[in-house]
Design a protein around this motif. Structure first.
Motif, PDB file in Angstrom:
ATOM      1  N   ILE A  73     -76.740 -43.261 -76.568  1.00  0.00           N
ATOM      2  CA  ILE A  73     -77.463 -42.735 -75.325  1.00  0.00           C
ATOM      3  C   ILE A  73     -77.198 -41.107 -75.125  1.00  0.00           C
ATOM      4  O   ILE A  73     -76.195 -40.625 -75.665  1.00  0.00           O
ATOM      5  CB  ILE A  73     -76.753 -43.607 -73.985  1.00  0.00           C
ATOM      6  N   PRO A  74     -77.926 -40.612 -74.424  1.00  0.00           N
ATOM      7  CA  PRO A  74     -77.710 -39.001 -74.124  1.00  0.00           C
ATOM      8  C   PRO A  74     -76.512 -38.655 -73.901  1.00  0.00           C
ATOM      9  O   PRO A  74     -75.817 -37.638 -74.268  1.00  0.00           O
ATOM     10  CB  PRO A  74     -78.693 -38.796 -73.213  1.00  0.00           C
ATOM     11  N   LYS A  75     -75.728 -39.190 -72.899  1.00  0.00           N
ATOM     12  CA  LYS A  75     -74.450 -38.705 -72.492  1.00  0.00           C
ATOM     13  C   LYS A  75     -73.422 -38.835 -73.538  1.00  0.00           C
ATOM     14  O   LYS A  75     -72.616 -37.997 -73.806  1.00  0.00           O
ATOM     15  CB  LYS A  75     -74.003 -39.609 -71.234  1.00  0.00           C
ATOM     16  N   LEU A  76     -73.338 -39.939 -74.512  1.00  0.00           N
ATOM     17  CA  LEU A  76     -72.565 -40.087 -75.707  1.00  0.00           C
ATOM     18  C   LEU A  76     -73.034 -38.829 -76.706  1.00  0.00           C
ATOM     19  O   LEU A  76     -72.002 -38.393 -77.169  1.00  0.00           O
ATOM     20  CB  LEU A  76     -72.848 -41.459 -76.355  1.00  0.00           C
ATOM     21  N   LEU A  77     -74.119 -38.735 -76.999  1.00  0.00           N
ATOM     22  CA  LEU A  77     -74.483 -37.595 -77.953  1.00  0.00           C
ATOM     23  C   LEU A  77     -74.061 -36.482 -77.347  1.00  0.00           C
ATOM     24  O   LEU A  77     -73.644 -35.228 -78.231  1.00  0.00           O
ATOM     25  CB  LEU A  77     -76.042 -37.784 -77.973  1.00  0.00           C
TER      26      LEU A  77
END
Length: 415
Positions: A73-77
């Protein structure tokens, strides 16, 4: 007729040495034996509370239960990129230079499957964590190895490493396409300096190969040692990727969260093959992993302190039992040379005998490659009392070999 059908990739896998020890361990436990288990790097502590709370909070939301994003997910990346910036002052593009994986094993299996052509050659130092070698073999590639050496403080002999690596390019055709490195090293715990990666990047550019670096134990360091990263070397992203896992640093082994960063071409290949083969981790796990990376890192320091303390307890207790083990600078393992009096058994037979007769399970060094022979890997996953009990069992076990005991051990026996 069906018995004659061959499965080429699986047929290239040898018998898993650790399976033999695990089967014996389960047999002993079924018979009622109390086995003190140092055989697997499986953290025994709780995942920090703030990470578990975030998992529960996210799992309560209906929208988090559908298919996730395979690359993360974008927040993890973004959290991965921020982690690298804080820790190593290097810039990682979260869209094109990072991918979340279901732990390290899945990441290596998918990465090598994506980038390995039949006959491609990879260099993997020996001993090694098995997936580092066999991910290439399962993908249809070939592997050449050389033994690593380290000093009494488990610091890699870097000059010898590069001489041996140079030899791999002289002796082999086709030339190696990939070189895999893993420091702090599993199983030997060997460490390297930042200059090691500077030299490796320069050599990769000169000889045109990719570097795959694994720093799974990068957080677990002692006595002031700080794990360097290849990503902090200028130009590293031209030739390298690096992997990390949350399994050890945050006691999240069963959560299966890891990631790769670096070279856009290799990361892009991993992202693409994952888009075909999986839908990514359960979204609440990814959300909680974001909190782990972004949150207060005191929990990591506490976990590291615990391993450092356990190593010191183990060294002291095992020394009194007649088994001298040197202190290392990193990882959640001790890499222990088999006592000289029992060395004739070899690491597998020694481990089996130790399990059956002393109730102590360790990982035989031969399971990590030919250069692991003569050693066993001891995971620091038992508490102080269990470590001391293991030492008492080992002390009795070693008596059958007429091991030469220290004066302290003799005095304890006399008392």
């Amino acid at each position: 007729m069906f018995d004659e059908i061959q499965f080429g990739r699986i047929d290239r896998l040898p018998k898993y040495v650790f399976a033999e020890v695990n089967e014996l361990k389960m047999k002993e436990r079924r018979a009622g034996a109390d086995v003190i288990d140092f055989s697997m790097g499986n953290p025994d502590g709780d995942t920090p509370e703030h990470i578990r709370e975030k998992l529960v909070e996210s799992a309560q939301k209906t929208k988090t239960h559908g298919y996730s994003t395979s690359k993360g997910i974008p927040k993890l990346l973004i959290a991965i990129s921020d982690w690298y910036k804080r820790r190593y002052d290097c810039d990682i593009n979260p869209e094109t230079e990072a991918v979340a994986t279901m732990g390290s094993k899945e990441g290596y299996a998918h990465l090598t499957y994506a980038i390995t052509n039949p006959g491609d050659l990879a260099v993997v130092p020996d001993p090694t964590y098995p997936i580092h070698e066999y991910s290439f073999i399962l993908a249809g590639g070939s592997v050449v190895k050389f033994g690593i050496e380290f000093d009494e403080d488990y610091k890699l002999d870097e000059d010898k490493f590069f001489k041996d690596l140079e030899r791999m390019f002289i002796e082999n055709s086709p030339k190696p396409k990939y070189v895999l490195v893993n420091f702090p090293h599993n199983p030997s715990t060997a460490t390297v300096t930042q200059e090691f990666y500077v030299r490796l990047v320069a050599m990769a550019k000169e000889k045109r190969f990719y570097v795959i670096s694994d720093i799974a134990y990068g957080d677990i360091t002692f006595d002031g040692y700080v794990t360097p990263s290849i990503m902090s070397v200028p130009g590293a992203k031209d030739v390298a990727v690096e992997s990390f896992t949350l399994s050890k640093s945050y006691n999240m082994a069963g959560w299966r969260v890891g990631f790769f960063v670096g070279n856009k071409k290799l990361i892009g290949a991993l992202q693409k093959i994952k888009s075909w083969l999986d839908y990514g981790m359960f979204t609440p796990i990814q959300v909680a992993a974001t909190v782990a990376l972004n949150g207060d890192q005191q929990c990591v320091r506490d976990i590291t302190d615990k391993y450092n303390h356990r190593q010191e307890v183990l060294i002291e207790a095992f020394d009194r039992a007649g088994w001298k083990i040197r202190k290392n600078q990193a990882s959640m393992f001790s890499w222990a040379k088999i006592p000289e009096c029992a060395a004739h058994l070899g690491s597998l037979e020694f481990s089996k005998k130790l399990l059956v007769e002393a109730g102590v399970a360790v990982a035989p060094g031969i399971g990590f490659g030919a250069y692991g022979e003569g050693y066993v890997r001891i995971a620091l996953i038992e508490n102080d009392n269990r470590i001391r009990q293991a030492a008492r069992n080992i002390k009795e076990f070693l008596k059958q070999f007429d091991c030469e005991q220290s004066e302290d051990v003799k005095k304890e026996d006399d008392a």
